[in-house]
Design a protein around this motif. Structure first.
Motif, PDB file in Angstrom:
ATOM      1  N   ARG A   1       0.821  -1.213   0.000  1.00 43.10           N
ATOM      2  CA  ARG A   1       0.000   0.000   0.000  1.00 43.10           C
ATOM      3  C   ARG A   1       0.852   1.260   0.000  1.00 43.10           C
ATOM      4  N   ARG A   2       2.025   1.173   0.609  1.00 40.07           N
ATOM      5  CA  ARG A   2       2.921   2.340   0.651  1.00 40.07           C
ATOM      6  C   ARG A   2       3.793   2.447  -0.593  1.00 40.07           C
ATOM      7  N   GLY A   3       3.676   1.482  -1.500  1.00 42.90           N
ATOM      8  CA  GLY A   3       4.480   1.519  -2.717  1.00 42.90           C
ATOM      9  C   GLY A   3       5.862   0.925  -2.562  1.00 42.90           C
ATOM     10  N   GLU A   4       6.141   0.288  -1.405  1.00 46.55           N
ATOM     11  CA  GLU A   4       7.440  -0.364  -1.201  1.00 46.55           C
ATOM     12  C   GLU A   4       7.331  -1.813  -1.673  1.00 46.55           C
ATOM     13  N   TYR A   5       7.282  -1.959  -3.003  1.00 43.35           N
ATOM     14  CA  TYR A   5       6.989  -3.261  -3.591  1.00 43.35           C
ATOM     15  C   TYR A   5       8.115  -4.269  -3.366  1.00 43.35           C
ATOM     16  N   ASN A   6       9.361  -3.805  -3.360  1.00 46.26           N
ATOM     17  CA  ASN A   6      10.468  -4.732  -3.141  1.00 46.26           C
ATOM     18  C   ASN A   6      10.377  -5.377  -1.756  1.00 46.26           C
ATOM     19  N   ARG A   7      10.043  -4.583  -0.756  1.00 45.85           N
ATOM     20  CA  ARG A   7       9.931  -5.128   0.600  1.00 45.85           C
ATOM     21  C   ARG A   7       8.720  -6.055   0.705  1.00 45.85           C
ATOM     22  N   ALA A   8       7.631  -5.709   0.025  1.00 44.23           N
ATOM     23  CA  ALA A   8       6.463  -6.582   0.027  1.00 44.23           C
ATOM     24  C   ALA A   8       6.779  -7.920  -0.625  1.00 44.23           C
ATOM     25  N   VAL A   9       7.527  -7.869  -1.730  1.00 46.99           N
ATOM     26  CA  VAL A   9       7.924  -9.104  -2.406  1.00 46.99           C
ATOM     27  C   VAL A   9       8.774  -9.974  -1.489  1.00 46.99           C
ATOM     28  N   ARG A  10       9.699  -9.353  -0.773  1.00 49.06           N
ATOM     29  CA  ARG A  10      10.571 -10.125   0.121  1.00 49.06           C
ATOM     30  C   ARG A  10       9.767 -10.803   1.222  1.00 49.06           C
ATOM     31  N   VAL A  11       8.766 -10.103   1.753  1.00 48.55           N
ATOM     32  CA  VAL A  11       7.938 -10.691   2.812  1.00 48.55           C
ATOM     33  C   VAL A  11       7.200 -11.919   2.292  1.00 48.55           C
ATOM     34  N   HIS A  12       6.573 -11.789   1.116  1.00 49.44           N
ATOM     35  CA  HIS A  12       5.786 -12.905   0.584  1.00 49.44           C
ATOM     36  C   HIS A  12       6.688 -14.041   0.100  1.00 49.44           C
ATOM     37  N   GLU A  13       7.846 -13.722  -0.434  1.00 51.72           N
ATOM     38  CA  GLU A  13       8.775 -14.783  -0.832  1.00 51.72           C
ATOM     39  C   GLU A  13       9.321 -15.513   0.390  1.00 51.72           C
ATOM     40  N   HIS A  14       9.518 -14.786   1.506  1.00 53.48           N
ATOM     41  CA  HIS A  14       9.955 -15.435   2.750  1.00 53.48           C
ATOM     42  C   HIS A  14       8.893 -16.414   3.235  1.00 53.48           C
TER      43      HIS A  14
END
Length: 390
Positions: free
Chosen positions: A83-96
């Motif tokens: 939601r904040r546009g920090e897509y790289n961090r969101a990807v890392r969370v879901h990949e983890h």
């Protein structure tokens, strides 16, 4: 050396006391951690409710560090990052999450869905496509297929879009017949642009069969037939359009004039246009009647109304129209003719916005009619009527 049993009697109570102290310390630590994790979680929830996303993320990160096995906190954190546009961090969370062996099947599907959304929001369409295809056979299948349709439409990959639409239609995931007809029309337009008229005609016949109530396939078919020097068939296609979907005739009016002239059906075209105009007045039908030179058939006609341009006057008696008034005035002689150009220029400028088409879904206006709105990407959201007529 004899073993002294008194040491055993002294050691047993000591061991009991040490074990009791150790258990108390463990319980205190567990309670402290359990108190700390909910506290961080509720603190993050409070920040989120107050729309303080930065502080909410910090609180959730703290909660995840205290309890790294909690999947719900990971999902909340991933959604906040996206939601904040920090897509790289969101990807890392879901990949983890996806890398964890202890994740349940439902949570794995949920994490895969979240990862696909991350890629979509980031504009990484190739990676989003791959992630969405992995959701086949899951509760997220319908949503993932709709997202795939949007990707293929955006990249203008019409064969793949048509394949997804057919699969959704077969799976009873909605009625996609009209959209599938558009995909076939898009493919036909590409072939017609490269002079592949016969394959284009086959695609358009398929589109008509799939969505007989759609306007576009019959218009596109008439265009291809006209290019193939089959103007008679093209005229009949437009006659069928006027019978099956009369609301689309204004869009086909310019083509109808051209086809009627080539097939010697000018009189029939004038009668057809007059009939539909009397039922549903339209600016495009009005212009077509004037272009054909078809004078209004009315017993009250006077000599001054004998020309085709009197259609504009009759239209004004039925509906107030600045566009019709402007077009009528353009061919008239004024008493003070020296002022005519300036007046005409002002009227043309004022009526130009009224000739646009407006998307019913998002309000996007355009000078030309669109089957696929460039603003909101909706299909068939442009009525076949000008802004002044809405």
């Amino acid at each position: 050396m004899e073993f002294d049993l008194s040491w055993i009697l002294l050691g047993l109570p000591l061991a009991f006391i040490l074990g009791w102290l150790a258990s108390r310390l463990d319980l205190r630590q567990i309670r402290a951690e359990n108190r700390q994790a909910p506290k961080a979680y509720f603190k993050g929830l409070n920040f989120l409710l107050n729309e303080q996303q930065d502080k909410a993320i910090d609180a959730f990160i703290e909660a995840v560090q205290n309890d790294p096995d909690t999947t719900e906190l990971h999902f909340a954190l991933g959604n906040l990052f996206r939601r904040r546009g920090e897509y790289n961090r969101a990807v890392r969370v879901h990949e983890h999450l996806l890398s964890r062996a202890d994740l349940s099947a439902s949570d794995r599907e949920r994490a895969q869905h979240g990862l696909a959304q991350d890629f979509l929001k980031a504009g990484l369409l190739d990676r989003a496509e791959e992630a969405l295809r992995r959701l086949e056979g899951t509760p997220y299948e319908t949503e993932s297929r709709l997202a795939l349709l949007a990707i293929y439409e955006r990249s203008r990959d019409w064969p793949l879009a048509a394949d997804i639409a057919r699969r959704m239609q077969t799976a009873n995931q909605g009625d996609f017949s009209a959209r599938l007809a558009h995909y076939l029309c898009e493919q036909a337009s590409e072939k017609a642009a490269h002079a592949q008229l016969e394959p284009a005609m086959d695609l358009l016949h398929e589109a008509v069969a799939i969505a007989p109530q759609s306007i576009r396939p019959r218009i596109e078919l008439a265009k291809v037939l006209h290019r193939l020097q089959r103007s008679e068939d093209a005229f009949q296609s437009l006659v069928t359009l006027s019978r099956e979907t009369p609301q689309g005739l204004p869009l086909a009016a310019p083509l109808l004039l051209e086809v009627a002239a080539a097939s010697n059906h000018t009189t029939d075209a004038a009668a057809l246009l007059r009939q539909h105009y009397q039922q549903t007045p339209s600016l495009d039908l009005l212009d077509a009647l004037v272009a054909l030179g078809a004078a209004p058939a009315s017993p009250q006609d006077s000599e001054a109304q004998a020309d085709a341009r009197s259609w504009y006057v009759q239209h004004l008696s039925r509906e107030p129209s600045l566009v019709a008034a402007t077009k009528w005035l353009a061919g008239e002689k004024l008493e003070q003719e020296q002022f005519h150009p300036a007046v005409q220029k002002a009227l043309d400028h004022a009526s130009k916005p009224l000739l646009r088409y407006r998307c019913a879904a998002c309000g996007f206006e355009a000078r030309t009619h669109f089957w696929h709105c460039p603003g909101c990407q909706s299909w068939d959201s442009y009525p076949a009527r000008r802004v002044e007529e809405l």
